[in-house]
Design a protein around this motif. Structure first.
Motif, PDB file in Angstrom:
ATOM      1  N   TYR A   1      36.831  50.740  36.096  1.00  0.00           N
ATOM      2  CA  TYR A   1      37.861  51.085  37.072  1.00  0.00           C
ATOM      3  C   TYR A   1      39.235  50.747  36.508  1.00  0.00           C
ATOM      4  CZ  TYR A   1      34.109  51.394  40.493  1.00  0.00           C
ATOM      5  OH  TYR A   1      32.985  51.751  41.174  1.00  0.00           O
ATOM      6  N   HIS A   2      40.221  51.504  36.932  1.00  0.00           N
ATOM      7  CA  HIS A   2      41.603  51.191  36.569  1.00  0.00           C
ATOM      8  C   HIS A   2      42.059  49.998  37.400  1.00  0.00           C
ATOM      9  CE1 HIS A   2      42.157  54.750  34.127  1.00  0.00           C
ATOM     10  NE2 HIS A   2      41.583  55.472  35.088  1.00  0.00           N
ATOM     11  N   ILE A   3      42.919  49.179  36.821  1.00  0.00           N
ATOM     12  CA  ILE A   3      43.485  48.051  37.561  1.00  0.00           C
ATOM     13  C   ILE A   3      45.003  48.112  37.448  1.00  0.00           C
ATOM     14  CG2 ILE A   3      41.469  46.585  37.207  1.00  0.00           C
ATOM     15  CD1 ILE A   3      43.035  45.065  35.066  1.00  0.00           C
ATOM     16  N   GLY A   4      45.679  47.312  38.259  1.00  0.00           N
ATOM     17  CA  GLY A   4      47.132  47.249  38.182  1.00  0.00           C
ATOM     18  C   GLY A   4      47.795  47.777  39.424  1.00  0.00           C
ATOM     19  N   LYS A   5      49.120  47.786  39.386  1.00  0.00           N
ATOM     20  CA  LYS A   5      49.886  48.117  40.582  1.00  0.00           C
ATOM     21  C   LYS A   5      49.720  49.557  41.047  1.00  0.00           C
ATOM     22  CE  LYS A   5      54.166  48.866  38.037  1.00  0.00           C
ATOM     23  NZ  LYS A   5      55.525  48.431  37.840  1.00  0.00           N
ATOM     24  N   LYS A   6      49.404  50.480  40.150  1.00  0.00           N
ATOM     25  CA  LYS A   6      49.235  51.876  40.550  1.00  0.00           C
ATOM     26  C   LYS A   6      47.908  52.132  41.253  1.00  0.00           C
ATOM     27  CE  LYS A   6      52.292  53.860  37.106  1.00  0.00           C
ATOM     28  NZ  LYS A   6      52.440  54.804  36.004  1.00  0.00           N
ATOM     29  N   THR A   7      47.005  51.165  41.236  1.00  0.00           N
ATOM     30  CA  THR A   7      45.691  51.353  41.856  1.00  0.00           C
ATOM     31  C   THR A   7      45.591  50.676  43.211  1.00  0.00           C
ATOM     32  OG1 THR A   7      44.779  49.369  40.799  1.00  0.00           O
ATOM     33  CG2 THR A   7      44.594  51.451  39.594  1.00  0.00           C
TER      34      THR A   7
ATOM     35  N   ASP B   1      44.836  24.558  66.109  1.00  0.00           N
ATOM     36  CA  ASP B   1      45.451  25.619  66.917  1.00  0.00           C
ATOM     37  C   ASP B   1      44.974  26.952  66.360  1.00  0.00           C
ATOM     38  OD1 ASP B   1      46.833  23.704  68.318  1.00  0.00           O
ATOM     39  OD2 ASP B   1      48.668  23.928  67.146  1.00  0.00           O
ATOM     40  N   PHE B   2      44.228  27.670  67.133  1.00  0.00           N
ATOM     41  CA  PHE B   2      43.556  28.905  66.746  1.00  0.00           C
ATOM     42  C   PHE B   2      44.528  30.074  66.864  1.00  0.00           C
ATOM     43  CE2 PHE B   2      40.781  32.487  67.774  1.00  0.00           C
ATOM     44  CZ  PHE B   2      39.760  32.316  66.858  1.00  0.00           C
ATOM     45  N   THR B   3      44.731  30.816  65.779  1.00  0.00           N
ATOM     46  CA  THR B   3      45.616  31.981  65.797  1.00  0.00           C
ATOM     47  C   THR B   3      44.801  33.243  65.556  1.00  0.00           C
ATOM     48  OG1 THR B   3      47.482  30.705  64.974  1.00  0.00           O
ATOM     49  CG2 THR B   3      47.598  33.081  64.692  1.00  0.00           C
ATOM     50  N   LEU B   4      45.032  34.241  66.374  1.00  0.00           N
ATOM     51  CA  LEU B   4      44.408  35.550  66.210  1.00  0.00           C
ATOM     52  C   LEU B   4      45.527  36.558  66.050  1.00  0.00           C
ATOM     53  CD1 LEU B   4      41.887  37.367  66.321  1.00  0.00           C
ATOM     54  CD2 LEU B   4      42.238  37.508  68.792  1.00  0.00           C
ATOM     55  N   GLY B   5      45.453  37.339  64.984  1.00  0.00           N
ATOM     56  CA  GLY B   5      46.532  38.292  64.762  1.00  0.00           C
ATOM     57  C   GLY B   5      46.110  39.472  63.923  1.00  0.00           C
ATOM     58  N   THR B   6      47.043  40.378  63.763  1.00  0.00           N
ATOM     59  CA  THR B   6      46.817  41.536  62.904  1.00  0.00           C
ATOM     60  C   THR B   6      47.356  41.231  61.518  1.00  0.00           C
ATOM     61  OG1 THR B   6      48.919  42.505  63.556  1.00  0.00           O
ATOM     62  CG2 THR B   6      46.989  43.171  64.811  1.00  0.00           C
ATOM     63  N   SER B   7      46.742  41.832  60.541  1.00  0.00           N
ATOM     64  CA  SER B   7      47.226  41.686  59.172  1.00  0.00           C
ATOM     65  C   SER B   7      47.441  43.076  58.594  1.00  0.00           C
ATOM     66  CB  SER B   7      46.238  40.898  58.318  1.00  0.00           C
ATOM     67  OG  SER B   7      45.036  41.619  58.152  1.00  0.00           O
ATOM     68  N   PHE B   8      48.398  43.178  57.736  1.00  0.00           N
ATOM     69  CA  PHE B   8      48.702  44.430  57.068  1.00  0.00           C
ATOM     70  C   PHE B   8      49.202  44.066  55.681  1.00  0.00           C
ATOM     71  CE2 PHE B   8      52.082  42.861  59.652  1.00  0.00           C
ATOM     72  CZ  PHE B   8      53.173  42.840  58.806  1.00  0.00           C
ATOM     73  N   GLY B   9      48.816  44.845  54.702  1.00  0.00           N
ATOM     74  CA  GLY B   9      49.235  44.503  53.348  1.00  0.00           C
ATOM     75  C   GLY B   9      48.769  45.484  52.321  1.00  0.00           C
ATOM     76  N   TYR B  10      48.607  44.971  51.118  1.00  0.00           N
ATOM     77  CA  TYR B  10      48.267  45.797  49.975  1.00  0.00           C
ATOM     78  C   TYR B  10      47.255  45.056  49.115  1.00  0.00           C
ATOM     79  CZ  TYR B  10      49.709  50.013  47.505  1.00  0.00           C
ATOM     80  OH  TYR B  10      49.763  51.272  46.980  1.00  0.00           O
ATOM     81  N   SER B  11      46.239  45.768  48.631  1.00  0.00           N
ATOM     82  CA  SER B  11      45.196  45.182  47.784  1.00  0.00           C
ATOM     83  C   SER B  11      45.176  45.862  46.431  1.00  0.00           C
ATOM     84  CB  SER B  11      43.817  45.362  48.426  1.00  0.00           C
ATOM     85  OG  SER B  11      43.729  44.661  49.622  1.00  0.00           O
ATOM     86  N   TRP B  12      44.953  45.064  45.392  1.00  0.00           N
ATOM     87  CA  TRP B  12      44.837  45.577  44.035  1.00  0.00           C
ATOM     88  C   TRP B  12      43.522  45.127  43.435  1.00  0.00           C
ATOM     89  CZ3 TRP B  12      49.156  43.198  45.966  1.00  0.00           C
ATOM     90  CH2 TRP B  12      50.313  43.969  46.023  1.00  0.00           C
ATOM     91  N   ARG B  13      42.865  46.039  42.740  1.00  0.00           N
ATOM     92  CA  ARG B  13      41.667  45.678  41.972  1.00  0.00           C
ATOM     93  C   ARG B  13      42.137  44.902  40.756  1.00  0.00           C
ATOM     94  NH1 ARG B  13      36.281  47.269  40.907  1.00  0.00           N
ATOM     95  NH2 ARG B  13      36.239  48.718  42.635  1.00  0.00           N
ATOM     96  N   VAL B  14      41.488  43.775  40.451  1.00  0.00           N
ATOM     97  CA  VAL B  14      41.899  42.951  39.316  1.00  0.00           C
ATOM     98  C   VAL B  14      40.813  42.829  38.249  1.00  0.00           C
ATOM     99  CG1 VAL B  14      43.647  41.644  40.571  1.00  0.00           C
ATOM    100  CG2 VAL B  14      41.287  40.825  40.560  1.00  0.00           C
ATOM    101  N   SER B  15      39.738  43.600  38.382  1.00  0.00           N
ATOM    102  CA  SER B  15      38.673  43.603  37.384  1.00  0.00           C
ATOM    103  C   SER B  15      38.281  45.048  37.081  1.00  0.00           C
ATOM    104  CB  SER B  15      37.449  42.836  37.896  1.00  0.00           C
ATOM    105  OG  SER B  15      36.356  43.003  37.015  1.00  0.00           O
TER     106      SER B  15
END
Length: 181
Positions: free
Chosen positions: A40-46, A74-88
C-alpha cells in the motif's frame, strides 16, 4: 519460451505476461498466497477523513501554583472528526489526528471552586473541546487526547479547572472505525 509453444497460453489457472520477448509463467495460486503481499502507498496523499464517537473515561489535570493535580473519572462523550494516514506499506497500521467536541458532567466542590460551591461532589455540565492522536496496529488502538472542560456562569468563573488543559489516554478501545482495505 516461444510464444507459439507457451504452455501457459489459454490456461485459466495461470497468469502470463510478455516482457521484451521473454515470457514469465506463474501459477495463479502463488499470487493468491500469503507469500505475495499487497503493498500500500503511505504518506500524506493517502489520508482519509474520519468521523466517529469518542469516549473519554478519565482525565488528568496538571496542578500549577495553588491548583492541585486532579485525576478524575469525569466521563466525556463526544464526536470526533479528523484525518487518518496509513503508516505501513504491508500492515494495517494507521495514525490519526482528530478533533473532539463533547459534553461532560464534572464534579465540583468547595476546594475546586475556592468556597463558591459549598456542597461536596456537585455535578455540573460542561462542553469539552479537544484534540487527539490515535495510533492503530492491526485494529488495536492507543490514543491520547488533550482537551479542556468549560462550565458557564458563576460556577465556571470560580472553578479552578475551567478552561485548563487535561490529558487522557486509552488502550485497546475502538476509537475510530474504517472500512478494511
Amino acid at each position: 519460451i516461444n510464444a507459439s509453444t507457451d504452455p501457459c497460453k489459454g490456461d485459466s489457472t495461470r497468469v502470463n505476461s510478455d516482457d521484451n520477448g521473454k515470457y514469465f509463467c506463474v501459477p495463479a495460486a502463488v499470487l493468491e498466497s500469503a507469500s505475495i503481499r499487497k503493498r500500500y502507498h503511505i504518506g500524506k496523499k493517502t489520508g482519509k477523513a474520519n468521523f466517529g464517537t469518542l469516549v473519554v473515561p478519565l482525565k488528568m489535570r496538571a496542578g500549577e501554583g495553588t491548583i492541585p493535580f486532579d485525576f478524575t473519572t469525569d466521563f466525556t462523550l463526544g464526536t470526533s472528526f479528523g484525518y487518518s494516514w496509513r503508516v505501513s506499506h504491508f500492515n494495517r497500521h494507521y495514525l490519526s489526528l482528530v478533533g473532539v467536541f463533547g459534553i461532560t458532567s464534572v464534579g465540583v466542590d468547595s476546594t475546586s471552586t475556592r468556597g463558591f460551591v459549598t456542597n461536596d461532589n456537585t455535578k455540573y455540565s460542561a462542553i469539552t473541546p479537544g484534540i487527539g492522536l490515535i495510533f492503530e496496529v492491526e485494529g488495536f488502538q492507543v490514543g491520547a487526547v488533550l482537551g479542556s472542560d468549560i462550565i458557564g456562569g458563576n460556577v465556571g468563573t470560580n472553578w479552578v479547572y475551567n478552561g485548563k488543559l487535561w490529558y487522557s489516554f486509552g488502550i485497546g478501545y475502538q476509537f475510530l472505525r474504517r472500512e478494511t482495505k
